[in-house]
Design a protein around this motif. Structure first.
Motif, PDB file in Angstrom:
ATOM      1  N   VAL A  81      -7.096   3.647  -3.472  1.00  0.00           N
ATOM      2  CA  VAL A  81      -7.789   3.742  -4.753  1.00  0.00           C
ATOM      3  C   VAL A  81      -6.752   3.898  -5.857  1.00  0.00           C
ATOM      4  O   VAL A  81      -5.783   4.644  -5.702  1.00  0.00           O
ATOM      5  CB  VAL A  81      -8.732   4.971  -4.765  1.00  0.00           C
ATOM      6  N   GLY A  82      -6.940   3.207  -6.984  1.00  0.00           N
ATOM      7  CA  GLY A  82      -6.011   3.381  -8.085  1.00  0.00           C
ATOM      8  C   GLY A  82      -6.667   3.132  -9.426  1.00  0.00           C
ATOM      9  O   GLY A  82      -7.585   2.305  -9.543  1.00  0.00           O
ATOM     10  N   GLN A  83      -6.189   3.861 -10.425  1.00  0.00           N
ATOM     11  CA  GLN A  83      -6.674   3.700 -11.799  1.00  0.00           C
ATOM     12  C   GLN A  83      -5.551   3.186 -12.684  1.00  0.00           C
ATOM     13  O   GLN A  83      -4.425   3.673 -12.620  1.00  0.00           O
ATOM     14  CB  GLN A  83      -7.199   5.036 -12.338  1.00  0.00           C
ATOM     15  N   SER A  84      -5.834   2.166 -13.478  1.00  0.00           N
ATOM     16  CA  SER A  84      -4.896   1.640 -14.468  1.00  0.00           C
ATOM     17  C   SER A  84      -3.567   1.259 -13.808  1.00  0.00           C
ATOM     18  O   SER A  84      -3.558   0.449 -12.878  1.00  0.00           O
ATOM     19  CB  SER A  84      -4.711   2.664 -15.591  1.00  0.00           C
ATOM     20  N   MET A  85      -2.445   1.819 -14.243  1.00  0.00           N
ATOM     21  CA  MET A  85      -1.167   1.506 -13.612  1.00  0.00           C
ATOM     22  C   MET A  85      -1.194   1.783 -12.117  1.00  0.00           C
ATOM     23  O   MET A  85      -0.619   1.035 -11.311  1.00  0.00           O
ATOM     24  CB  MET A  85      -0.045   2.301 -14.282  1.00  0.00           C
ATOM     25  N   GLY A  86      -1.865   2.843 -11.702  1.00  0.00           N
ATOM     26  CA  GLY A  86      -2.001   3.138 -10.281  1.00  0.00           C
ATOM     27  C   GLY A  86      -2.838   2.105  -9.562  1.00  0.00           C
ATOM     28  O   GLY A  86      -2.601   1.790  -8.395  1.00  0.00           O
ATOM     29  N   GLY A  87      -3.813   1.546 -10.252  1.00  0.00           N
ATOM     30  CA  GLY A  87      -4.605   0.485  -9.674  1.00  0.00           C
ATOM     31  C   GLY A  87      -3.808  -0.799  -9.531  1.00  0.00           C
ATOM     32  O   GLY A  87      -3.944  -1.528  -8.542  1.00  0.00           O
ATOM     33  N   HIS A  88      -2.989  -1.087 -10.521  1.00  0.00           N
ATOM     34  CA  HIS A  88      -2.097  -2.246 -10.427  1.00  0.00           C
ATOM     35  C   HIS A  88      -1.167  -2.079  -9.226  1.00  0.00           C
ATOM     36  O   HIS A  88      -0.937  -3.027  -8.462  1.00  0.00           O
ATOM     37  CB  HIS A  88      -1.301  -2.376 -11.725  1.00  0.00           C
ATOM     38  N   THR A  89      -0.657  -0.863  -9.044  1.00  0.00           N
ATOM     39  CA  THR A  89       0.180  -0.574  -7.881  1.00  0.00           C
ATOM     40  C   THR A  89      -0.608  -0.766  -6.591  1.00  0.00           C
ATOM     41  O   THR A  89      -0.119  -1.378  -5.634  1.00  0.00           O
ATOM     42  CB  THR A  89       0.714   0.859  -7.961  1.00  0.00           C
ATOM     43  N   ALA A  90      -1.822  -0.248  -6.549  1.00  0.00           N
ATOM     44  CA  ALA A  90      -2.659  -0.383  -5.347  1.00  0.00           C
ATOM     45  C   ALA A  90      -2.914  -1.846  -5.018  1.00  0.00           C
ATOM     46  O   ALA A  90      -2.883  -2.251  -3.847  1.00  0.00           O
ATOM     47  CB  ALA A  90      -3.979   0.359  -5.547  1.00  0.00           C
ATOM     48  N   MET A  91      -3.169  -2.651  -6.049  1.00  0.00           N
ATOM     49  CA  MET A  91      -3.373  -4.077  -5.841  1.00  0.00           C
ATOM     50  C   MET A  91      -2.153  -4.709  -5.174  1.00  0.00           C
ATOM     51  O   MET A  91      -2.285  -5.492  -4.220  1.00  0.00           O
ATOM     52  CB  MET A  91      -3.632  -4.755  -7.186  1.00  0.00           C
ATOM     53  N   LEU A  92      -0.957  -4.355  -5.647  1.00  0.00           N
ATOM     54  CA  LEU A  92       0.265  -4.923  -5.083  1.00  0.00           C
ATOM     55  C   LEU A  92       0.510  -4.429  -3.661  1.00  0.00           C
ATOM     56  O   LEU A  92       1.025  -5.171  -2.818  1.00  0.00           O
ATOM     57  CB  LEU A  92       1.454  -4.592  -5.978  1.00  0.00           C
ATOM     58  N   VAL A  93       0.135  -3.177  -3.378  1.00  0.00           N
ATOM     59  CA  VAL A  93       0.238  -2.668  -2.001  1.00  0.00           C
ATOM     60  C   VAL A  93      -0.697  -3.454  -1.098  1.00  0.00           C
ATOM     61  O   VAL A  93      -0.333  -3.849   0.023  1.00  0.00           O
ATOM     62  CB  VAL A  93      -0.083  -1.161  -1.941  1.00  0.00           C
ATOM     63  N   GLY A  94      -1.913  -3.715  -1.560  1.00  0.00           N
ATOM     64  CA  GLY A  94      -2.853  -4.493  -0.774  1.00  0.00           C
ATOM     65  C   GLY A  94      -2.342  -5.889  -0.466  1.00  0.00           C
ATOM     66  O   GLY A  94      -2.587  -6.432   0.618  1.00  0.00           O
ATOM     67  N   ALA A  95      -1.605  -6.475  -1.422  1.00  0.00           N
ATOM     68  CA  ALA A  95      -1.044  -7.804  -1.207  1.00  0.00           C
ATOM     69  C   ALA A  95       0.140  -7.770  -0.252  1.00  0.00           C
ATOM     70  O   ALA A  95       0.265  -8.626   0.635  1.00  0.00           O
ATOM     71  CB  ALA A  95      -0.614  -8.402  -2.548  1.00  0.00           C
ATOM     72  N   ALA A  96       1.015  -6.772  -0.426  1.00  0.00           N
ATOM     73  CA  ALA A  96       2.249  -6.718   0.362  1.00  0.00           C
ATOM     74  C   ALA A  96       2.036  -6.149   1.761  1.00  0.00           C
ATOM     75  O   ALA A  96       2.776  -6.491   2.687  1.00  0.00           O
ATOM     76  CB  ALA A  96       3.286  -5.882  -0.383  1.00  0.00           C
ATOM     77  N   HIS A  97       1.041  -5.267   1.906  1.00  0.00           N
ATOM     78  CA  HIS A  97       0.841  -4.568   3.180  1.00  0.00           C
ATOM     79  C   HIS A  97      -0.632  -4.593   3.576  1.00  0.00           C
ATOM     80  O   HIS A  97      -1.290  -3.547   3.648  1.00  0.00           O
ATOM     81  CB  HIS A  97       1.327  -3.120   3.066  1.00  0.00           C
ATOM     82  N   PRO A  98      -1.177  -5.761   3.849  1.00  0.00           N
ATOM     83  CA  PRO A  98      -2.617  -5.833   4.168  1.00  0.00           C
ATOM     84  C   PRO A  98      -3.004  -5.021   5.391  1.00  0.00           C
ATOM     85  O   PRO A  98      -4.149  -4.558   5.488  1.00  0.00           O
ATOM     86  CB  PRO A  98      -2.843  -7.336   4.393  1.00  0.00           C
ATOM     87  N   GLU A  99      -2.061  -4.825   6.303  1.00  0.00           N
ATOM     88  CA  GLU A  99      -2.365  -4.049   7.512  1.00  0.00           C
ATOM     89  C   GLU A  99      -2.559  -2.568   7.233  1.00  0.00           C
ATOM     90  O   GLU A  99      -3.111  -1.841   8.069  1.00  0.00           O
ATOM     91  CB  GLU A  99      -1.240  -4.244   8.535  1.00  0.00           C
ATOM     92  N   LYS A 100      -2.160  -2.106   6.062  1.00  0.00           N
ATOM     93  CA  LYS A 100      -2.263  -0.682   5.716  1.00  0.00           C
ATOM     94  C   LYS A 100      -3.517  -0.360   4.902  1.00  0.00           C
ATOM     95  O   LYS A 100      -3.811   0.818   4.666  1.00  0.00           O
ATOM     96  CB  LYS A 100      -1.024  -0.235   4.925  1.00  0.00           C
ATOM     97  N   VAL A 101      -4.229  -1.376   4.435  1.00  0.00           N
ATOM     98  CA  VAL A 101      -5.333  -1.160   3.488  1.00  0.00           C
ATOM     99  C   VAL A 101      -6.633  -1.690   4.073  1.00  0.00           C
ATOM    100  O   VAL A 101      -6.804  -2.901   4.284  1.00  0.00           O
ATOM    101  CB  VAL A 101      -5.036  -1.842   2.140  1.00  0.00           C
ATOM    102  N   ARG A 102      -7.577  -0.783   4.335  1.00  0.00           N
ATOM    103  CA  ARG A 102      -8.905  -1.151   4.842  1.00  0.00           C
ATOM    104  C   ARG A 102      -9.795  -1.627   3.710  1.00  0.00           C
ATOM    105  O   ARG A 102     -10.444  -2.671   3.797  1.00  0.00           O
ATOM    106  CB  ARG A 102      -9.548   0.057   5.537  1.00  0.00           C
ATOM    107  N   ARG A 103      -9.833  -0.840   2.654  1.00  0.00           N
ATOM    108  CA  ARG A 103     -10.603  -1.168   1.454  1.00  0.00           C
ATOM    109  C   ARG A 103      -9.793  -0.789   0.230  1.00  0.00           C
ATOM    110  O   ARG A 103      -8.985   0.137   0.277  1.00  0.00           O
ATOM    111  CB  ARG A 103     -11.960  -0.450   1.438  1.00  0.00           C
ATOM    112  N   LEU A 104     -10.033  -1.496  -0.861  1.00  0.00           N
ATOM    113  CA  LEU A 104      -9.275  -1.307  -2.093  1.00  0.00           C
ATOM    114  C   LEU A 104     -10.257  -1.027  -3.226  1.00  0.00           C
ATOM    115  O   LEU A 104     -11.265  -1.735  -3.372  1.00  0.00           O
ATOM    116  CB  LEU A 104      -8.473  -2.582  -2.384  1.00  0.00           C
ATOM    117  N   VAL A 105      -9.974   0.016  -4.024  1.00  0.00           N
ATOM    118  CA  VAL A 105     -10.817   0.354  -5.169  1.00  0.00           C
ATOM    119  C   VAL A 105      -9.932   0.382  -6.411  1.00  0.00           C
ATOM    120  O   VAL A 105      -8.952   1.126  -6.465  1.00  0.00           O
ATOM    121  CB  VAL A 105     -11.513   1.715  -4.989  1.00  0.00           C
TER     122      VAL A 105
END
Length: 267
Positions: free
Chosen positions: A99-123
Motif C-alpha cells: 500500500v502506498g500514498q503519493s510518493m509512497g504509492g509511486h514507490t509501491a507501483m515500481l516495487v510491483g513492477a520490479a518484484h511481482p513475486e513479492k506483491v499479492r495486491r497493490l493499493v
C-alpha cells in the motif's frame, strides 16, 4: 501486543526503520508520502487489526537515515524489497499486500513492477505515473527552507503550519532536540526525491501484474483526465473515488479510506 520497531541496513549503508504490528499473514506493508513517515498510518494499522501490518519510514524520512547518498527511485524500490524480505522471512510466508500514498504509492507501483513475486495486491492512494515541474520543486524547497526551525513546541509548529490534518501529522512527527522541535527530513533531500518521482514511469505501470486498487479523493491533486489516463493503462485495476478527502485522504477521509482498503486486501 505492542508494535515493534526494527532497523535494516541496506547495501549502501542507509538505515531503514520500520514498525511491525503483529497479526496474520499476508502482511500489509504501507509506504507514506513525501515529508511523511509511517506514523501517519498508525490509525490505518489499527483499523486492519488481525493482520500483520508493516509501516516503513522510507529513506530520508522518519527514523530512517535522514540524508542518504542515493535518492534514486531504484534505491527506494530496493529498500522496500529488502523490508518485504525481512518481514516475510525471505518470502517463505508469501507475498504482501503493498500500500502506498503519493510518493509512497509511486514507490509501491515500481516495487510491483520490479518484484511481482513479492506483491499479492497493490493499493495506490492518490498516485499517477509521475509528474511535476522544476518550478514546483523549487517552490517546495523554498517553502520548506522558510520553516522557522526549530519550533519551540508543538503549538508553535501548528501556528506556522496550520491546523489541518496534514499539518497536525507533521507537527506530531517533529523530532525533539535540545534546542526545540525539528522536522524528520531535510529540505534538499525532499526536493531531490520528488524530482525523481516527477519522471513518468509508464512502462513500469503497464507491467504491473498484481491486482491493483487505485483510490482517489474528491479534493485530490489529479485532474479527471490524469486519473482516467492512468487507470486506462493499468492491467488489473479497480478504481474507487472517495466522496471526500484531499491528497492525504488517509488523514482527512479516514473512514472511506479504510473501507476501500480493508475490503480490497481482505479479498
Amino acid at each position: 501486543m505492542k508494535p515493534t520497531v526494527h532497523e535494516l541496513t541496506v547495501t549502501d549503508g542507509t538505515v531503514i526503520s520500520y514498525t511491525v504490528f503483529e497479526g496474520a499473514d499476508p502482511a500489509v506493508v504501507i509506504l507514506h508520502g513525501l515529508m511523511g513517515s509511517g506514523r501517519e498510518f498508525i490509525p490505518t494499522a489499527h483499523a486492519l487489526e488481525g493482520r500483520k501490518v508493516v509501516l516503513v519510514d522510507l529513506r530520508g524520512h522518519g527514523r530512517s537515515t535522514r540524508i542518504p547518498s542515493d535518492l534514486s527511485r531504484d534505491a527506494f524500490v530496493s529498500d522496500v524489497a529488502a523490508v518485504i524480505d525481512a518481514v516475510t522471512e525471505g518470502g517463505t510466508t508469501g507475498p504482501v499486500d503493498l500500500v502506498g500514498q503519493s510518493m509512497g504509492g509511486h514507490t509501491a507501483m515500481l516495487v510491483g513492477a520490479a518484484h511481482p513475486e513479492k506483491v499479492r495486491r497493490l493499493v495506490l492512494l492518490e498516485v499517477d505515473e509521475g509528474n511535476g515541474s522544476p518550478e514546483d520543486h523549487a517552490d517546495l524547497g523554498e517553502w520548506l527552507r522558510a520553516w522557522p526551525v526549530p519550533f519551540a513546541n508543538r503549538e508553535a509548529a501548528i501556528a506556522h503550519l496550520g491546523d489541518d490534518p496534514l499539518s497536525q501529522a507533521w507537527a506530531n512527527d517533529l523530532e525533539q532536540r535540545a534546542d526545540g522541535l525539528h522536522p524528520r527530513f531535510d529540505a534538499d533531500v525532499m526536493v531531490e526525491t520528488i524530482r525523481a518521482v516527477a519522471v513518468p514511469r509508464w512502462e513500469e505501470w503497464e507491467s504491473v501484474s498484481a491486482p491493483t486498487l487505485a483510490v482517489y479523493a474528491k479534493g485530490g491533486m489529479f485532474t479527471a483526465e490524469q486519473k482516467d489516463r492512468f487507470i486506462s493503462r493499468g492491467a488489473q485495476v479497480t478504481r474507487v473515488d472517495l466522496a471526500g478527502g484531499s491528497h492525504d485522504a488517509h488523514l482527512d477521509a479516514f473512514d472511506e479510506w479504510v473501507a476501500a482498503l480493508s475490503g480490497f486486501v481482505a479479498a
